[in-house]
Enzyme design. Structure first.
Site, short mmCIF file in Angstrom:
data_model
loop_
_atom_site.label_atom_id
_atom_site.label_comp_id
_atom_site.label_asym_id
_atom_site.label_seq_id
_atom_site.Cartn_x
_atom_site.Cartn_y
_atom_site.Cartn_z
N LYS A 191 -8.87 52.05 -28.93
CA LYS A 191 -9.52 52.48 -27.68
C LYS A 191 -8.54 52.27 -26.52
O LYS A 191 -8.05 51.17 -26.29
CB LYS A 191 -10.80 51.68 -27.40
CG LYS A 191 -11.57 52.31 -26.24
CD LYS A 191 -12.60 51.39 -25.62
CE LYS A 191 -12.05 50.42 -24.63
NZ LYS A 191 -11.47 51.02 -23.40
N GLY A 244 -5.18 42.43 -22.69
CA GLY A 244 -5.90 42.59 -21.43
C GLY A 244 -6.20 41.23 -20.82
O GLY A 244 -5.44 40.27 -21.01
N SER A 245 -7.32 41.14 -20.13
CA SER A 245 -7.64 39.92 -19.38
C SER A 245 -8.14 38.81 -20.30
O SER A 245 -8.68 39.07 -21.38
CB SER A 245 -8.71 40.23 -18.34
OG SER A 245 -9.90 40.64 -18.98
N THR A 246 -7.98 37.58 -19.85
CA THR A 246 -8.42 36.43 -20.64
C THR A 246 -9.95 36.44 -20.79
O THR A 246 -10.48 36.09 -21.84
CB THR A 246 -7.91 35.13 -19.99
OG1 THR A 246 -6.48 35.22 -19.96
CG2 THR A 246 -8.29 33.90 -20.78
N VAL A 248 -11.95 39.01 -21.06
CA VAL A 248 -12.35 39.93 -22.12
C VAL A 248 -11.85 39.42 -23.48
O VAL A 248 -12.54 39.59 -24.49
CB VAL A 248 -11.86 41.37 -21.82
CG1 VAL A 248 -12.12 42.29 -22.99
CG2 VAL A 248 -12.56 41.91 -20.57
N GLY A 249 -10.71 38.76 -23.50
CA GLY A 249 -10.22 38.15 -24.74
C GLY A 249 -11.26 37.22 -25.34
O GLY A 249 -11.53 37.23 -26.55
N GLU A 267 -3.53 39.23 -26.69
CA GLU A 267 -2.38 39.11 -25.80
C GLU A 267 -2.93 39.19 -24.39
O GLU A 267 -3.38 40.25 -23.95
CB GLU A 267 -1.38 40.24 -26.11
CG GLU A 267 0.01 39.91 -25.69
CD GLU A 267 0.27 40.39 -24.29
OE1 GLU A 267 0.10 39.55 -23.36
OE2 GLU A 267 0.61 41.55 -24.09
N CYS A 301 1.83 41.46 -17.72
CA CYS A 301 1.24 40.18 -18.12
C CYS A 301 2.25 39.04 -18.01
O CYS A 301 1.88 37.91 -17.78
CB CYS A 301 0.68 40.27 -19.52
SG CYS A 301 1.84 41.01 -20.66
N GLU A 398 -3.92 34.84 -12.11
CA GLU A 398 -3.07 36.01 -12.25
C GLU A 398 -3.42 37.03 -11.16
O GLU A 398 -4.57 37.43 -11.04
CB GLU A 398 -3.31 36.62 -13.64
CG GLU A 398 -2.41 37.78 -13.94
CD GLU A 398 -2.52 38.22 -15.40
OE1 GLU A 398 -3.64 38.39 -15.91
OE2 GLU A 398 -1.47 38.39 -16.03
#
Ligand code: NAI
Ligand code: MG
Length: 501
Positions: A191, A244-246, A248-249, A267, A301, A398
């Site tokens: 996606k 992506g973002s932490t 969403v991780g 990542e 990142c 970030e």
């Protein structure tokens, strides 16, 4: 039902054919609900075109296609490993052939300058070709213990890989994800980010042209909370790889835990320290540090967003850094000499401006920048902030924009403590002419990547990933192959009699 490509107008007045359907089974298809969404040109804030949106039921369709392509005895599973490698190297050749159109789409949809976009396409092709070379070199070990038995390992594909990528390097992240997955014999449902769906869809034409069997690589445009979550939760997806973002991780790990415990690689974000010692070559350190933060408009990142300069050269470094930052060419991404284009979206623009405001409110000094650049689009001036301390929000979180904070340090112990004082551990850099300092400091840094006397020179042969909350697992290099294989241990009994009870 198949969907035709549409003509998309470029700022140059020319146009190109853009596929807009979901890429499933080597065709661009209509999603079940038939809904579309707009993608924006960040240079103007105006829509480029609409693409079709995948919802949960379309994720099911794509996953089914991948499951079928992965079935034992399928065309894909029957390929020799070398033939699989040739598919990837052919794809890399085609990407190089089409560098101009792919780079143009990337500039249009993401806002990165055309020269950087061309570099991204080349890096993408390099990555895909590199993994093409791995296909026939992935194998297990034999373990000979005694004459009566023989043991060996097999490195088998994991199966259906769900991959979710961000908008900062749309085509490059597509390549980092697809390359190792295919090298190991997996199938993919990927996606793209809702802000930048176009280049990956265009590259899927090349997937078909390269000769990949249907269903091996499937690419969906759609939103994170709908299609992304459906992929992360899907019971027939065996692994999910995310960049992506932490925040969403974490959600992705949770979705895996709540469904089928699929393998997870992440990542995530960073707040990477860039350390400049008194004995550094100051002019080179200034240039690399500028590249370290302003490359890709700070939407990186591993951006070197916290610069720590040793007391002896602090004033001189800041002055030279500011001079260099002021010379950054910001503007139209389609101009050959532009270095910095717009941020990707209004949301990212607002987030970054919010951080700059927070810095001001907490007493930091905005040396240059801090404002919008130009009249339209999401451009932000290259920004340098000093007079900062570790507690400030801009030193902990970030920012993901062209904003750098510069602070002073006394000695190695002081700077190591400051460098480690965030939840992240993605990258770091050390500038020094002393070999001992270079090695001892880079050994101690809690970061997945350390640059010595350079910044942002990522290479497909070297692994990339995070310590601490910057991620789980590694991408690139041979190391990425471990993330896309299961290791199976096989015992062969040659003449061992059964135990008697
Ligand atoms: P994001 O993490 O929301 O988006 C990245 C991808 O995840 C997109 O494809 C998105 O559709 C998908 N996604 C979002 N929510 C999801 C969910 N619940 N389940 C599955 N997939 C989901 O990042 P966003 O909002 O675009 O950017 C926010 C911040 O994240 C940035 O300011 C930056 O700090 C960081 N970021 C880091 C990146 C990196 O390279 N590590 C790349 C992009 C953003
Ligand atoms: Mg866009």
């Amino acid at each position: 039902m198949a969907v035709d490509s549409i003509d998309v107008q470029l700022p140059s007045g020319k146009s190109y054919k853009q596929p807009i359907g979901l890429f499933v089974n080597n065709e661009y298809i209509l999603p079940k609900a038939g809904k579309k969404f707009e993608t924006i040109n960040p240079s103007t804030g105006k829509p480029i075109c609409e693409v079709y949106e995948a919802k949960e039921e379309d994720v099911d369709v794509a996953v089914e296609a991948a499951v079928k392509a992965f079935k034992f005895g399928s065309e894909y599973r029957s390929l020799t490993s070398q033939a699989r490698g040739k598919l990837l190297t052919k794809l890399a050749d085609l990407m190089e052939r089409d560098v101009e159109v792919l780079a143009t789409i990337e500039s249009l949809d993401n806002g990165k300058s055309i020269s950087m976009a061309r570099m991204d396409v080349q890096l993408s092709a390099n990555c895909i070709r590199y993994y093409g070379g791995w296909c026939d070199k992935i194998h297990g070990k034999t373990m000979e213990v005694e004459n009566s038995r023989f043991m060996y390992t097999r490195h088998e594909p994991v199966g259906v890989c769900g991959q979710i990528i961000p908008w900062n390097f749309p085509l490059l992240m597509w390549s980092w994800k697809i390359g190792p997955a295919i090298a190991c014999g997996n199938v993919v449902v990927l996606k793209t980010a809702e802000q930048t769906p176009l280049s990956a869809l265009k590259a899927c034409e090349l997937v078909k042209e390269a000769g990949f069997p249907a269903g091996v690589i499937n690419v969906l445009s759609g939103f994170g909370k709908i299609a992304g979550d459906a992929l992360a939760r899907h019971d027939k997806v065996d692994k999910v790889a995310f960049t992506g973002s932490t925040v969403v991780g974490r959600a992705i790990m949770k979705a895996s835990a709540e469904s089928n415990l699929k393998k997870v690689t992440l990542e995530l974000g960073g707040k990477s320290p860039n350390i400049i010692f008194n004995d550094a070559d100051i002019d080179q350190a200034v240039k690399w540090s500028n590249f370290g933060i302003y490359y890709n408009h700070g939407q990186c990142c591993c951006a070197g967003s916290r610069i720590y300069v040793q007391e002896g050269i602090y004033d001189k470094f800041v002055q030279k850094f500011i001079e260099t930052a002021k010379a950054t060419v910001v503007g139209d991404p389609f101009k050959e000499d532009t270095f910095q284009g717009p941020q990707v979206s209004q949301l990212q623009f607002d987030r970054i401006m919010g951080y700059i405001r927070a810095g001001r409110d907490e007493g930091a000094k905005i040396e240059i920048g801090g404002e919008r650049h130009g009249e339209e689009g999401y451009f932000i001036q290259p920004t340098v902030i000093t007079n900062v301390n570790q507690k400030m929000k801009i030193m902990q979180e970030e920012i993901f924009g062209p904003v750098v904070a510069i602070a002073k340090f006394t000695d190695i112990e002081d700077v190591i403590e400051k460098a480690h004082d965030t939840t992240y551990g993605l990258a770091a850099a050390v500038f020094t002419t002393n070999l001992k300092t270079a090695i001892q400091v880079s050994n101690r840094l809690e970061a997945g990547t350390v640059w010595v006397n350079s910044y942002n020179t990522i290479h497909h042969q070297l692994p990339f990933g995070g310590f601490k909350q910057s991620g789980i697992g590694r991408e690139l290099g041979k190391y990425a192959l471990h993330e896309y294989t299961h290791v199976k241990g096989v015992h062969l009994n040659l003449e061992m009699p059964a135990p008697i009870y």
